[in-house]
Write an enzyme that holds these catalytic residues in place. Structure first.
Site, short mmCIF file in Angstrom:
data_model
loop_
_atom_site.label_atom_id
_atom_site.label_comp_id
_atom_site.label_asym_id
_atom_site.label_seq_id
_atom_site.Cartn_x
_atom_site.Cartn_y
_atom_site.Cartn_z
CD GLN A 143 25.12 15.35 53.46
OE1 GLN A 143 25.77 16.22 54.05
NE2 GLN A 143 24.09 14.75 54.01
CB VAL A 172 22.01 10.61 55.96
CG1 VAL A 172 23.20 11.38 55.41
CG2 VAL A 172 22.39 9.88 57.24
CB ALA A 173 20.68 15.57 53.42
CB SER A 178 23.09 18.35 52.35
OG SER A 178 23.44 19.08 53.51
CG HIS A 180 24.74 21.60 56.47
ND1 HIS A 180 25.16 22.50 57.42
CD2 HIS A 180 23.64 21.01 56.97
CE1 HIS A 180 24.35 22.44 58.47
NE2 HIS A 180 23.41 21.54 58.22
CG ASP A 187 23.18 21.86 61.70
OD1 ASP A 187 22.32 22.57 61.14
OD2 ASP A 187 23.46 20.71 61.33
CD GLU A 235 17.26 19.47 60.66
OE1 GLU A 235 18.05 20.40 60.36
OE2 GLU A 235 17.37 18.32 60.22
CG HIS A 238 19.48 23.72 59.36
ND1 HIS A 238 20.33 22.80 58.78
CD2 HIS A 238 19.23 24.64 58.39
CE1 HIS A 238 20.57 23.16 57.53
NE2 HIS A 238 19.91 24.28 57.26
ZN LIG Z 1 21.74 21.43 59.48
#
Ligand SMILES: [Zn+2]
Length: 264
Positions: A143, A172-173, A178, A180, A187, A235, A238
């Site tokens: 990230q 962008v996170a 994030s 993720h 995703d 989103e 996601h």
């Molecule tokens: Zn995502």
């Protein structure tokens, strides 16, 4: 008479010397003043530069502090690992490293959800759908790499570090924030339409997932018109694992993870 004249000359000479000295002083002072002004200008530029750099560092320090503060939080959440909250207010410990299992080439998830994730993909495909995973687990360093690359692009375009940071944050996170990094988020797009935009929601794959994901313990994490709660825009690709019981409850009530956990 001679003496008087001499006195006059003396007086003129003395006055001349004095005014000469004064003029010299004025010239010297003016020159010095110019030099001082130039130095001040140079210093102002340096000060501004330092100020910007300081602001950037301060915001990075703040960032780091909140990430570190979250270490305790995520440690407390180990019993309820599937409900770990990561959003703009709840960062994740930068050292968090779940045990991973690869479910598609290059895409791994927390090994505890691998079976449910694979089953969901398999059932979707058995229903004639063509699903494509485009993001799964992303480490803090992954990230950070994405974030820094994007931020550098803004800096190269002439943005200050602070502006570049804020611009990057829009798309962008921030590393540590994030979901993720939990290994609990996927995703998924249609293989036929891989754009990450609102139209993704119209694909048969997204429709099937929205309707069925709870059966496998997943929720659509960032629903339409919930940005004020989740902090993230819609989103439709996601999906986040929360466990089957919680996923069912969240889906039935039409709420978000934040609302389920009572933090919003
Ligand atoms: Zn995502």
């Amino acid at each position: 008479m001679n003496i008087k004249m001499n006195r006059k000359i003396k007086k003129a000479l003395v006055l001349g010397a004095i005014s000469g000295a004064v003029l010299g002083m004025v010239i010297t002072f003016a020159a010095a003043n110019r030099a001082v002004n130039k130095k001040e200008e140079a210093m102002a530029v340096t000060t501004n530069k330092l100020k910007t750099e300081n602001e950037s560092l301060q915001s990075q320090i703040k960032q780091q502090e909140s990430v570190e503060a979250a270490a305790t939080l995520s440690a407390d959440q180990t019993d309820n690992w599937a409900l770990t909250l990561v959003n703009n207010d709840y960062p994740l410990d930068t050292n968090y490293a779940p045990e991973l299992k690869e479910i598609r080439t290059g895409y791994s998830v927390d090994s505890r959800i691998a079976e449910d994730a694979e089953q969901m993909m398999a059932d979707g495909e058995a229903a004639g759908l063509s699903m494509n995973i485009c993001s799964a687990y992303r480490s803090y360093d992954d990230q950070k790499g994405v974030f820094n690359t994007t931020m550098q692009e803004w800096v190269n375009q002439g943005d200050s570090y602070v502006d570049a940071y804020n611009q990057t944050k829009e798309s962008v996170a921030v590393p540590g924030y994030s979901e993720h990094a939990l290994g609990l988020a996927l995703d998924i797009t249609s293989a036929d339409y891989q754009e990450l935009d609102d139209k993704q929601a119209d694909t048969p794959e997204a429709k099937w997932l929205a309707e069925n994901c709870y059966k496998y313990g997943f929720i659509l994490r960032y629903p339409l018109e919930k940005k004020d709660i989740t902090g993230i825009v819609y989103e439709p690709w996601h999906y986040r694992y929360v466990g089957k019981d919680v996923a069912k409850e969240i889906t039935e009530k039409g709420i978000t993870l934040e609302e389920y956990l009572g933090v919003k």
